[in-house]
Design a protein around this motif. Structure first.
Motif, PDB file in Angstrom:
ATOM      1  N   ALA A 159       8.000  16.851   1.191  1.00  0.00           N
ATOM      2  CA  ALA A 159       7.694  16.043   0.009  1.00  0.00           C
ATOM      3  C   ALA A 159       6.298  15.427   0.079  1.00  0.00           C
ATOM      4  CB  ALA A 159       8.741  14.932  -0.147  1.00  0.00           C
ATOM      5  N   GLY A 160       5.596  15.656   1.190  1.00  0.00           N
ATOM      6  CA  GLY A 160       4.240  15.143   1.338  1.00  0.00           C
ATOM      7  C   GLY A 160       4.156  13.704   1.776  1.00  0.00           C
ATOM      8  N   CYS A 161       5.232  13.170   2.361  1.00  0.00           N
ATOM      9  CA  CYS A 161       5.211  11.770   2.794  1.00  0.00           C
ATOM     10  C   CYS A 161       4.062  11.513   3.763  1.00  0.00           C
ATOM     11  CB  CYS A 161       6.537  11.402   3.454  1.00  0.00           C
ATOM     12  SG  CYS A 161       7.905  11.246   2.292  1.00  0.00           S
ATOM     13  N   LYS A 162       3.466  10.337   3.657  1.00  0.00           N
ATOM     14  CA  LYS A 162       2.285  10.014   4.450  1.00  0.00           C
ATOM     15  C   LYS A 162       2.606   9.851   5.927  1.00  0.00           C
ATOM     16  CE  LYS A 162       0.414   5.930   4.453  1.00  0.00           C
ATOM     17  NZ  LYS A 162      -0.255   4.672   4.016  1.00  0.00           N
ATOM     18  N   ALA A 163       3.851   9.485   6.258  1.00  0.00           N
ATOM     19  CA  ALA A 163       4.223   9.266   7.652  1.00  0.00           C
ATOM     20  C   ALA A 163       5.736   9.325   7.789  1.00  0.00           C
ATOM     21  CB  ALA A 163       3.698   7.911   8.144  1.00  0.00           C
ATOM     22  N   LEU A 164       6.180   9.469   9.039  1.00  0.00           N
ATOM     23  CA  LEU A 164       7.599   9.419   9.383  1.00  0.00           C
ATOM     24  C   LEU A 164       7.848   8.180  10.229  1.00  0.00           C
ATOM     25  CD1 LEU A 164       8.236  13.109  10.558  1.00  0.00           C
ATOM     26  CD2 LEU A 164       8.751  12.128   8.310  1.00  0.00           C
ATOM     27  N   LEU A 165       8.904   7.449   9.919  1.00  0.00           N
ATOM     28  CA  LEU A 165       9.335   6.294  10.702  1.00  0.00           C
ATOM     29  C   LEU A 165      10.542   6.737  11.519  1.00  0.00           C
ATOM     30  CD1 LEU A 165       9.071   3.215  11.265  1.00  0.00           C
ATOM     31  CD2 LEU A 165      10.643   2.857   9.347  1.00  0.00           C
ATOM     32  N   SER A 167       0.829  -1.206   0.000  1.00  0.00           N
ATOM     33  CA  SER A 167       0.000   0.000   0.000  1.00  0.00           C
ATOM     34  C   SER A 167       0.863   1.256   0.000  1.00  0.00           C
ATOM     35  CB  SER A 167      -0.932   0.002   1.215  1.00  0.00           C
ATOM     36  OG  SER A 167      -0.176  -0.046   2.410  1.00  0.00           O
ATOM     37  N   SER A 168       2.114   1.118   0.416  1.00  0.00           N
ATOM     38  CA  SER A 168       3.059   2.232   0.406  1.00  0.00           C
ATOM     39  C   SER A 168       4.467   1.654   0.384  1.00  0.00           C
ATOM     40  CB  SER A 168       2.871   3.133   1.633  1.00  0.00           C
ATOM     41  OG  SER A 168       3.098   2.403   2.829  1.00  0.00           O
ATOM     42  N   VAL A 169       5.438   2.518   0.158  1.00  0.00           N
ATOM     43  CA  VAL A 169       6.840   2.116   0.237  1.00  0.00           C
ATOM     44  C   VAL A 169       7.522   2.978   1.290  1.00  0.00           C
ATOM     45  CG1 VAL A 169       7.028   1.237  -2.125  1.00  0.00           C
ATOM     46  CG2 VAL A 169       7.474   3.662  -1.680  1.00  0.00           C
ATOM     47  N   THR A 170       8.460   2.376   2.005  1.00  0.00           N
ATOM     48  CA  THR A 170       9.206   3.083   3.033  1.00  0.00           C
ATOM     49  C   THR A 170      10.633   3.269   2.566  1.00  0.00           C
ATOM     50  OG1 THR A 170       7.828   2.163   4.793  1.00  0.00           O
ATOM     51  CG2 THR A 170       9.983   3.023   5.435  1.00  0.00           C
ATOM     52  N   VAL A 171      11.078   4.512   2.551  1.00  0.00           N
ATOM     53  CA  VAL A 171      12.451   4.813   2.169  1.00  0.00           C
ATOM     54  C   VAL A 171      13.271   5.157   3.412  1.00  0.00           C
ATOM     55  CG1 VAL A 171      11.972   5.537  -0.195  1.00  0.00           C
ATOM     56  CG2 VAL A 171      11.737   7.203   1.644  1.00  0.00           C
ATOM     57  N   PHE A 172      14.576   4.897   3.315  1.00  0.00           N
ATOM     58  CA  PHE A 172      15.542   5.233   4.369  1.00  0.00           C
ATOM     59  C   PHE A 172      15.351   4.419   5.643  1.00  0.00           C
ATOM     60  CE2 PHE A 172      14.197   9.454   2.402  1.00  0.00           C
ATOM     61  CZ  PHE A 172      15.045   9.331   1.324  1.00  0.00           C
ATOM     62  N   GLY A 173      14.753   3.241   5.527  1.00  0.00           N
ATOM     63  CA  GLY A 173      14.666   2.353   6.672  1.00  0.00           C
ATOM     64  C   GLY A 173      15.938   1.527   6.794  1.00  0.00           C
ATOM     65  N   THR A 174      15.873   0.463   7.561  1.00  0.00           N
ATOM     66  CA  THR A 174      17.050  -0.376   7.776  1.00  0.00           C
ATOM     67  C   THR A 174      17.436  -1.108   6.498  1.00  0.00           C
ATOM     68  OG1 THR A 174      16.350  -0.667  10.075  1.00  0.00           O
ATOM     69  CG2 THR A 174      18.022  -2.176   9.234  1.00  0.00           C
ATOM     70  N   ALA A 222       8.497   9.957 -10.696  1.00  0.00           N
ATOM     71  CA  ALA A 222       8.007   8.741 -11.359  1.00  0.00           C
ATOM     72  C   ALA A 222       6.503   8.559 -11.181  1.00  0.00           C
ATOM     73  CB  ALA A 222       8.749   7.520 -10.816  1.00  0.00           C
ATOM     74  N   GLY A 223       5.866   9.546 -10.581  1.00  0.00           N
ATOM     75  CA  GLY A 223       4.415   9.483 -10.426  1.00  0.00           C
ATOM     76  C   GLY A 223       3.934   8.803  -9.169  1.00  0.00           C
ATOM     77  N   ILE A 224       4.848   8.553  -8.231  1.00  0.00           N
ATOM     78  CA  ILE A 224       4.461   7.949  -6.956  1.00  0.00           C
ATOM     79  C   ILE A 224       4.157   9.081  -5.987  1.00  0.00           C
ATOM     80  CG2 ILE A 224       5.213   6.493  -5.042  1.00  0.00           C
ATOM     81  CD1 ILE A 224       7.081   5.096  -7.092  1.00  0.00           C
ATOM     82  N   PRO A 225       2.925   9.250  -5.558  1.00  0.00           N
ATOM     83  CA  PRO A 225       2.585  10.399  -4.714  1.00  0.00           C
ATOM     84  C   PRO A 225       3.120  10.251  -3.301  1.00  0.00           C
ATOM     85  CG  PRO A 225       0.676   8.969  -4.974  1.00  0.00           C
ATOM     86  CD  PRO A 225       1.753   8.408  -5.863  1.00  0.00           C
ATOM     87  N   GLY A 226       3.291  11.386  -2.644  1.00  0.00           N
ATOM     88  CA  GLY A 226       3.818  11.366  -1.280  1.00  0.00           C
ATOM     89  C   GLY A 226       2.982  10.549  -0.317  1.00  0.00           C
ATOM     90  N   ASP A 227       1.669  10.473  -0.563  1.00  0.00           N
ATOM     91  CA  ASP A 227       0.823   9.727   0.369  1.00  0.00           C
ATOM     92  C   ASP A 227       0.979   8.218   0.226  1.00  0.00           C
ATOM     93  OD1 ASP A 227      -0.593   9.189  -1.964  1.00  0.00           O
ATOM     94  OD2 ASP A 227      -2.419  10.241  -1.339  1.00  0.00           O
ATOM     95  N   ARG A 228       1.913   7.791  -0.645  1.00  0.00           N
ATOM     96  CA  ARG A 228       2.255   6.371  -0.726  1.00  0.00           C
ATOM     97  C   ARG A 228       3.724   6.130  -0.360  1.00  0.00           C
ATOM     98  NH1 ARG A 228      -0.526   2.957  -5.376  1.00  0.00           N
ATOM     99  NH2 ARG A 228      -0.510   1.485  -3.640  1.00  0.00           N
ATOM    100  N   ILE A 229       4.326   7.122   0.313  1.00  0.00           N
ATOM    101  CA  ILE A 229       5.724   7.027   0.728  1.00  0.00           C
ATOM    102  C   ILE A 229       5.822   7.305   2.224  1.00  0.00           C
ATOM    103  CG2 ILE A 229       8.060   7.918   0.404  1.00  0.00           C
ATOM    104  CD1 ILE A 229       7.117   9.020  -2.333  1.00  0.00           C
ATOM    105  N   VAL A 230       6.490   6.425   2.946  1.00  0.00           N
ATOM    106  CA  VAL A 230       6.846   6.657   4.352  1.00  0.00           C
ATOM    107  C   VAL A 230       8.321   7.027   4.388  1.00  0.00           C
ATOM    108  CG1 VAL A 230       7.075   5.617   6.646  1.00  0.00           C
ATOM    109  CG2 VAL A 230       5.101   5.049   5.198  1.00  0.00           C
ATOM    110  N   GLY A 231       8.644   8.122   5.065  1.00  0.00           N
ATOM    111  CA  GLY A 231      10.019   8.579   5.149  1.00  0.00           C
ATOM    112  C   GLY A 231      10.667   8.161   6.456  1.00  0.00           C
ATOM    113  N   GLY A 232      11.715   7.365   6.367  1.00  0.00           N
ATOM    114  CA  GLY A 232      12.427   6.928   7.560  1.00  0.00           C
ATOM    115  C   GLY A 232      13.477   7.943   7.978  1.00  0.00           C
TER     116      GLY A 232
END
Length: 284
Positions: free
Chosen positions: A87-93, A29-36, A58-68
């Protein structure tokens, strides 16, 4: 989401965007960047900006990205958080600061309180990240409660990668109002059955469809358990990258940034063959 590099350590942005699109098309449902698994501690602000720009481009909206986040200083954590929020990320990890060990709940509470306070009105949708095998700084169930009570509407959940079922069970029992995400896929079905909402998962780089079905049914999947055990025999992030290389037939996925080192070619072959054996046996 694991992070692709060129052989010289530069971030491979086209491969990254294509992988993110594949993950989203195959059950995430989303992708998480900058995680482990995404080697977040090895990526500075400039690299983070490039990665977020590549995904958005690439057309991936911020509400489908979690920023670690991965920071020991408050100022670094704020810079990383603001970049993701802008960047509009949906959440912070958000993991705890991890350089000093043996710190108290009071000290950790003070750090998170300062972090939220300095973010001010921008603070939102924080997923606390408990991964003591990496940070050596656990987030206690009581500390989660203190932060939740002190910052309502900011702390939305916990990603639990402790691998400690007793802790996971206590977290689920005590904080039913939070989004609890299971990091150890071996406990995912049990966690979902007790109210967990899903996972931020390294194995979703390889088999997101199978994990999505596991979450939907809350039924254990022995093949997934075996795959976790396989990965844990090796350094985890290089092993996950070996699985992605095997899935794609693209050896460039084996590249990592120091201090990690690529999985040995022979080990990568064993990992790939074992993956096929696990899922062929399951299918039979």
């Amino acid at each position: 989401m694991t992070l692709p590099f060129h052989a010289d350590g530069a971030i491979d942005l086209p491969r990254l965007a294509a992988h993110a699109q594949w993950c989203l098309a195959n059950g995430c449902s989303s992708v998480t960047v900058f995680g482990t698994t995404g080697e977040g501690p090895s990526v500075g602000l400039a690299g983070r900006q490039q990665i977020l720009g590549a995904l958005l481009g690439a057309g991936i909206p911020g509400d489908r990205i979690v920023g670690g986040l991965a920071a020991t200083s408050l100022h670094e954590a704020l810079d990383q958080a603001r970049l993701a929020l802008d960047a509009g990320c949906k959440a912070l990890l958000v993991p705890p600061p991890f350089y000093f060990k043996g710190v108290s709940d009071d000290g950790l509470f003070a750090w998170f309180a300062a972090f939220f306070g300095k973010l001010g009105a921008a603070a939102r949708d924080v997923i606390l990240y408990n991964i003591p095998s990496v940070t050596a700084v656990p987030l206690s169930v009581a500390l989660v409660g203190r932060l939740k009570a002190a910052f309502p509407g900011v702390v939305m959940g916990v990603k639990d990668s402790s691998g400690d079922w007793a802790y996971t069970e206590a977290l689920l029992a005590t904080h039913k109002d939070l989004v609890i995400l299971i990091g150890d896929e071996r406990y995912l079905a049990r966690g979902v059955a007790l109210g967990g909402e899903g996972a931020i998962s390294g194995l979703a780089n390889v088999c997101p469809d199978k994990l999505a079905r596991l979450i939907d049914k809350a039924e254990p999947n022995e093949a997934i358990n075996q795959l976790v055990e396989l990965v844990l025999r090796y350094p985890v992030t290089p092993a996950v990258k070996a699985l992605v290389a095997h899935r794609t037939g693209d050896a460039a996925w084996l590249n990592v940034r120091p201090p990690l080192v690529p999985i040995a070619v022979g080990d990568a072959a064993v990992i790939g063959a074992s993956h096929d054996s696990i899922f062929n046996r399951k299918a039979a």
